[in-house]
Design a protein around this motif. Structure first.
Motif, PDB file in Angstrom:
ATOM      1  N   THR A   1       0.830  -1.204   0.000  1.00  0.00           N
ATOM      2  CA  THR A   1       0.000   0.000   0.000  1.00  0.00           C
ATOM      3  C   THR A   1       0.865   1.254   0.000  1.00  0.00           C
ATOM      4  OG1 THR A   1      -1.696  -1.223   1.226  1.00  0.00           O
ATOM      5  CG2 THR A   1      -1.869   1.176   1.208  1.00  0.00           C
ATOM      6  N   ILE A   2       1.935   1.258   0.832  1.00  0.00           N
ATOM      7  CA  ILE A   2       2.842   2.417   0.877  1.00  0.00           C
ATOM      8  C   ILE A   2       3.490   2.633  -0.480  1.00  0.00           C
ATOM      9  CG2 ILE A   2       4.962   3.290   1.922  1.00  0.00           C
ATOM     10  CD1 ILE A   2       4.149   1.844   4.491  1.00  0.00           C
ATOM     11  N   TRP A   3       3.921   1.573  -1.136  1.00  0.00           N
ATOM     12  CA  TRP A   3       4.569   1.697  -2.444  1.00  0.00           C
ATOM     13  C   TRP A   3       3.608   2.257  -3.491  1.00  0.00           C
ATOM     14  CZ3 TRP A   3       3.736  -0.699  -7.200  1.00  0.00           C
ATOM     15  CH2 TRP A   3       4.752  -0.507  -8.141  1.00  0.00           C
ATOM     16  N   LEU A   4       2.353   1.792  -3.480  1.00  0.00           N
ATOM     17  CA  LEU A   4       1.377   2.302  -4.434  1.00  0.00           C
ATOM     18  C   LEU A   4       1.109   3.790  -4.223  1.00  0.00           C
ATOM     19  CD1 LEU A   4      -1.189  -0.663  -4.534  1.00  0.00           C
ATOM     20  CD2 LEU A   4       0.411   0.021  -6.329  1.00  0.00           C
ATOM     21  N   VAL A   5       0.997   4.206  -2.939  1.00  0.00           N
ATOM     22  CA  VAL A   5       0.771   5.625  -2.640  1.00  0.00           C
ATOM     23  C   VAL A   5       1.963   6.459  -3.095  1.00  0.00           C
ATOM     24  CG1 VAL A   5       0.449   7.303  -0.779  1.00  0.00           C
ATOM     25  CG2 VAL A   5      -0.822   5.136  -0.757  1.00  0.00           C
ATOM     26  N   TYR A   6       3.166   5.977  -2.796  1.00  0.00           N
ATOM     27  CA  TYR A   6       4.371   6.698  -3.192  1.00  0.00           C
ATOM     28  C   TYR A   6       4.455   6.830  -4.709  1.00  0.00           C
ATOM     29  CZ  TYR A   6       9.310   7.623  -4.061  1.00  0.00           C
ATOM     30  OH  TYR A   6      10.477   8.151  -4.518  1.00  0.00           O
ATOM     31  N   ARG A   7       4.149   5.747  -5.416  1.00  0.00           N
ATOM     32  CA  ARG A   7       4.217   5.792  -6.882  1.00  0.00           C
ATOM     33  C   ARG A   7       3.191   6.744  -7.441  1.00  0.00           C
ATOM     34  NH1 ARG A   7       6.462   3.439 -11.091  1.00  0.00           N
ATOM     35  NH2 ARG A   7       5.267   3.105 -13.011  1.00  0.00           N
ATOM     36  N   TYR A   8       2.010   6.761  -6.851  1.00  0.00           N
ATOM     37  CA  TYR A   8       0.976   7.693  -7.311  1.00  0.00           C
ATOM     38  C   TYR A   8       1.420   9.141  -7.138  1.00  0.00           C
ATOM     39  CZ  TYR A   8      -3.373  10.331  -7.305  1.00  0.00           C
ATOM     40  OH  TYR A   8      -4.335  11.260  -7.546  1.00  0.00           O
ATOM     41  N   ARG A   9       1.972   9.447  -5.965  1.00  0.00           N
ATOM     42  CA  ARG A   9       2.427  10.818  -5.705  1.00  0.00           C
ATOM     43  C   ARG A   9       3.593  11.171  -6.611  1.00  0.00           C
ATOM     44  NH1 ARG A   9       3.074  11.961   0.563  1.00  0.00           N
ATOM     45  NH2 ARG A   9       3.390  14.038  -0.357  1.00  0.00           N
ATOM     46  N   TYR A  10       4.467  10.197  -6.870  1.00  0.00           N
ATOM     47  CA  TYR A  10       5.588  10.459  -7.769  1.00  0.00           C
ATOM     48  C   TYR A  10       5.095  10.755  -9.180  1.00  0.00           C
ATOM     49  CZ  TYR A  10       9.642   9.565 -10.729  1.00  0.00           C
ATOM     50  OH  TYR A  10      10.623   9.686 -11.681  1.00  0.00           O
ATOM     51  N   GLN A  11       4.138   9.996  -9.679  1.00  0.00           N
ATOM     52  CA  GLN A  11       3.594  10.235 -11.006  1.00  0.00           C
ATOM     53  C   GLN A  11       2.948  11.605 -11.087  1.00  0.00           C
ATOM     54  OE1 GLN A  11       3.868   8.510 -13.664  1.00  0.00           O
ATOM     55  NE2 GLN A  11       4.566   6.478 -13.001  1.00  0.00           N
ATOM     56  N   MET A  12       2.235  11.987 -10.011  1.00  0.00           N
ATOM     57  CA  MET A  12       1.605  13.304 -10.003  1.00  0.00           C
ATOM     58  C   MET A  12       2.638  14.418 -10.052  1.00  0.00           C
ATOM     59  SD  MET A  12      -1.679  13.001 -10.077  1.00  0.00           S
ATOM     60  CE  MET A  12      -2.155  14.632  -9.519  1.00  0.00           C
ATOM     61  N   SER A  13       3.684  14.304  -9.213  1.00  0.00           N
ATOM     62  CA  SER A  13       4.723  15.340  -9.192  1.00  0.00           C
ATOM     63  C   SER A  13       5.488  15.379 -10.500  1.00  0.00           C
ATOM     64  CB  SER A  13       5.668  15.090  -8.021  1.00  0.00           C
ATOM     65  OG  SER A  13       6.336  13.846  -8.185  1.00  0.00           O
ATOM     66  N   CYS A  14       5.738  14.227 -11.112  1.00  0.00           N
ATOM     67  CA  CYS A  14       6.451  14.170 -12.389  1.00  0.00           C
ATOM     68  C   CYS A  14       5.619  14.795 -13.502  1.00  0.00           C
ATOM     69  CB  CYS A  14       6.805  12.732 -12.716  1.00  0.00           C
ATOM     70  SG  CYS A  14       7.707  12.532 -14.271  1.00  0.00           S
ATOM     71  N   THR A  15       4.316  14.568 -13.434  1.00  0.00           N
ATOM     72  CA  THR A  15       3.441  15.112 -14.463  1.00  0.00           C
ATOM     73  C   THR A  15       3.431  16.628 -14.432  1.00  0.00           C
ATOM     74  OG1 THR A  15       2.043  13.160 -14.334  1.00  0.00           O
ATOM     75  CG2 THR A  15       1.078  15.107 -15.346  1.00  0.00           C
ATOM     76  N   ARG A  16       3.448  17.192 -13.174  1.00  0.00           N
ATOM     77  CA  ARG A  16       3.367  18.643 -13.057  1.00  0.00           C
ATOM     78  C   ARG A  16       4.709  19.333 -13.250  1.00  0.00           C
ATOM     79  NH1 ARG A  16      -0.638  19.644  -7.853  1.00  0.00           N
ATOM     80  NH2 ARG A  16      -2.427  18.535  -8.709  1.00  0.00           N
ATOM     81  N   GLY A  17       5.795  18.772 -12.716  1.00  0.00           N
ATOM     82  CA  GLY A  17       7.062  19.494 -12.683  1.00  0.00           C
ATOM     83  C   GLY A  17       8.144  18.935 -13.548  1.00  0.00           C
ATOM     84  N   CYS A  18       8.189  17.642 -13.731  1.00  0.00           N
ATOM     85  CA  CYS A  18       9.310  17.009 -14.409  1.00  0.00           C
ATOM     86  C   CYS A  18       9.061  16.818 -15.893  1.00  0.00           C
ATOM     87  CB  CYS A  18       9.643  15.660 -13.777  1.00  0.00           C
ATOM     88  SG  CYS A  18      10.061  15.806 -12.022  1.00  0.00           S
ATOM     89  N   CYS A  19       7.856  16.446 -16.274  1.00  0.00           N
ATOM     90  CA  CYS A  19       7.566  16.105 -17.652  1.00  0.00           C
ATOM     91  C   CYS A  19       7.156  17.359 -18.403  1.00  0.00           C
ATOM     92  CB  CYS A  19       6.452  15.065 -17.737  1.00  0.00           C
ATOM     93  SG  CYS A  19       6.898  13.524 -16.919  1.00  0.00           S
ATOM     94  N   PRO A  20       7.650  17.584 -19.600  1.00  0.00           N
ATOM     95  CA  PRO A  20       7.296  18.786 -20.372  1.00  0.00           C
ATOM     96  C   PRO A  20       5.874  18.721 -20.866  1.00  0.00           C
ATOM     97  CG  PRO A  20       8.655  17.312 -21.702  1.00  0.00           C
ATOM     98  CD  PRO A  20       8.623  16.728 -20.338  1.00  0.00           C
ATOM     99  N   SER A  21       5.216  19.895 -20.912  1.00  0.00           N
ATOM    100  CA  SER A  21       3.846  19.996 -21.384  1.00  0.00           C
ATOM    101  C   SER A  21       3.822  20.110 -22.884  1.00  0.00           C
ATOM    102  CB  SER A  21       3.160  21.199 -20.742  1.00  0.00           C
ATOM    103  OG  SER A  21       1.885  21.373 -21.277  1.00  0.00           O
ATOM    104  N   THR A  22       2.846  19.554 -23.504  1.00  0.00           N
ATOM    105  CA  THR A  22       2.730  19.615 -24.966  1.00  0.00           C
ATOM    106  C   THR A  22       2.426  21.019 -25.436  1.00  0.00           C
ATOM    107  OG1 THR A  22       0.426  18.983 -24.781  1.00  0.00           O
ATOM    108  CG2 THR A  22       2.025  17.229 -25.148  1.00  0.00           C
ATOM    109  N   LYS A  23       1.823  21.836 -24.539  1.00  0.00           N
ATOM    110  CA  LYS A  23       1.496  23.202 -24.917  1.00  0.00           C
ATOM    111  C   LYS A  23       2.732  24.064 -25.023  1.00  0.00           C
ATOM    112  CE  LYS A  23      -3.169  23.219 -23.048  1.00  0.00           C
ATOM    113  NZ  LYS A  23      -4.114  23.862 -22.129  1.00  0.00           N
ATOM    114  N   GLU A  24       3.779  23.759 -24.324  1.00  0.00           N
ATOM    115  CA  GLU A  24       5.004  24.524 -24.358  1.00  0.00           C
ATOM    116  C   GLU A  24       5.846  24.149 -25.565  1.00  0.00           C
ATOM    117  OE1 GLU A  24       6.867  23.870 -20.676  1.00  0.00           O
ATOM    118  OE2 GLU A  24       5.358  24.949 -19.522  1.00  0.00           O
ATOM    119  N   GLY A  25       5.407  23.232 -26.398  1.00  0.00           N
ATOM    120  CA  GLY A  25       6.079  22.896 -27.629  1.00  0.00           C
ATOM    121  C   GLY A  25       7.250  21.994 -27.448  1.00  0.00           C
ATOM    122  N   ALA A  26       7.314  21.321 -26.313  1.00  0.00           N
ATOM    123  CA  ALA A  26       8.440  20.432 -26.099  1.00  0.00           C
ATOM    124  C   ALA A  26       8.325  19.258 -27.036  1.00  0.00           C
ATOM    125  CB  ALA A  26       8.465  19.950 -24.664  1.00  0.00           C
TER     126      ALA A  26
END
Length: 416
Positions: free
Chosen positions: A351-376
């Motif tokens: 359960t802890i691993w699933l929660v951690y992975r979910y939060r990591y995916q959320m943080s990566c989506t917002r801060g780490c991964c480039p947005s398609t709107k920015e033309g990356a």
């Protein structure tokens, strides 16, 4: 003045008559033999309903169990005879409160009295066992049998008394302290270790036998004395599963050509024999609970038939005192608890691993991964696996964009 005095005298007389009548009203008394609230599986029990202050009226009796005013259904093992109820081969279903109800007619008026309840708790095998030798509940007149109270090497069975309940509900107690078996009737010989030998059985030796000591009693055995032509010899005590059991059909003179054994009224086997044979035996190898029941034997033409005797079969999962093996229960409890703990220890880190992975995916989506709107520029997938990964990342990015828009829209609304 005289009228008032007369009325007072009449009222006083009526009151005296009413009190006398209430004191003389009949009462039903219910007795259980052997006495006590605990009875044991497989033994015989007698209940007697006695009406006190009933006069010379003829009473009829009804019996109830577990619910008062409901007639008890009798059948195999339950027999009503006048004011008594006999239970042969007590089972778990026989537990509960019992009532007896006596009824008669007086001056065209029905008089009905009911006893207080007698509670019976059914327990497994008694800790102390009465021994009958030979092991049988049926004997011929003139036979010889021995009744022995429970023995113990540590105390030499000191203190036991042997009780006999006769067919007419008379109670006799063997006086072992004086080295005799009196007042037991007949040719009774005392022996060491509180034992009575009935050397020449007659009808008076029949009845219910049990031993008592300091508020503890043994199991009860009902012995019958036959004046007929055939009896059945079967084990008095419960046998264990897997045992070899021998039932003996004993003829008074000689047997017929064929002898049939019955269980619960259904034919089990028919055995051939010579006419000179007096004992015909039926052997049950590897006895199981399915063999438990009421047995009797009869000649093939059914002109000679024995009484029924109860054969009790004890499960091997039950200890000698009738209780379930506590060690086995303990093993199962610990095994269940261990499985639960192991499962819990596996679920928590998952359960802890699933929660951690979910939060990591959320943080990566917002801060780490480039947005398609920015033309990356994103690398085009080369394989099917790469396509799946890109679709997964795009799904997270779209969800992130929706959440950001919702968050910004909410902020604008609050500022306005």
């Amino acid at each position: 003045m005289s009228i008032i005095l007369i009325s007072r005298l009449v009222g006083l007389t009526a009151f005296v008559i009413q009190v006398a009548t209430s004191k003389e009203s009949p009462k039903a008394i219910l007795s259980v033999w052997p006495p006590g609230t605990t009875v044991y599986v497989g033994e015989s029990v007698f209940l007697q309903c006695r009406v006190e202050r009933g006069g010379t009226a003829a009473w009829t009796y009804r019996w109830s169990r577990k619910q008062p005013h409901t007639t008890l259904t009798t059948g195999r093992g339950l027999l009503v005879s006048g004011d008594s109820l006999s239970i042969t081969g007590v089972s778990r279903e026989d537990s509960g409160p019992y009532w007896c109800q006596a009824e008669t007619e007086r001056n065209n008026v029905t008089v009905l009295v009911q006893s207080d309840p007698a509670h019976m708790a059914v327990s497994d095998l008694a800790h102390s066992m009465l021994t009958v030798t030979p092991s049988s509940r049926q004997f011929y007149r003139g036979d010889r049998f021995t009744v022995q109270c429970p023995t113990s090497e540590s105390n030499n069975s000191t203190g036991w008394v042997l009780q006999q309940l006769t067919k007419d509900f008379g109670l006799r107690t063997a006086d072992f302290q004086n080295g005799s078996c009196s007042p037991l009737e007949g040719a009774v010989i005392p022996k060491t270790r509180e034992t009575c030998i009935f050397s020449s059985v007659y009808s008076g030796n029949g009845g219910l036998y049990w031993c008592e000591r300091a508020g503890v009693r043994s199991n009860a055995v009902n012995i019958s004395v036959s004046y007929g032509s055939i009896i059945l010899e079967s084990p008095v005590h419960a046998v264990s599963e897997g045992d070899v059991v021998v039932l003996s059909c004993i003829y008074w003179n000689k047997s017929r050509s064929e002898t049939t054994f019955f269980r619960n009224g259904v034919e089990v086997v028919t055995l051939s024999s010579y006419k000179t044979d007096k004992v015909i035996k039926m052997t049950i190898d590897n006895v199981t609970s399915a063999h438990q029941g009421f047995y009797k034997c009869a000649s093939r033409d059914r002109k000679m038939e024995s009484s029924e005797s109860w054969l009790a079969v004890r499960s091997n999962s039950t200890s000698t005192d009738g209780s379930t093996d506590a060690a086995g229960d303990g093993v199962w409890k610990w095994a269940s608890l261990t499985c639960f703990i192991v499962l819990l220890l596996l679920l928590i880190p998952l359960t802890i691993w699933l929660v951690y992975r979910y939060r990591y995916q959320m943080s990566c989506t917002r801060g780490c991964c480039p947005s398609t709107k920015e033309g990356a520029a994103m690398a085009l997938p080369k394989t099917k696996q790469d396509v799946s990964e890109v679709q997964w990342d795009l799904s997270w990015m779209e969800m992130s964009n929706l959440l950001d828009k919702h968050y910004i829209l909410g902020a604008v609304v609050e500022s306005n």
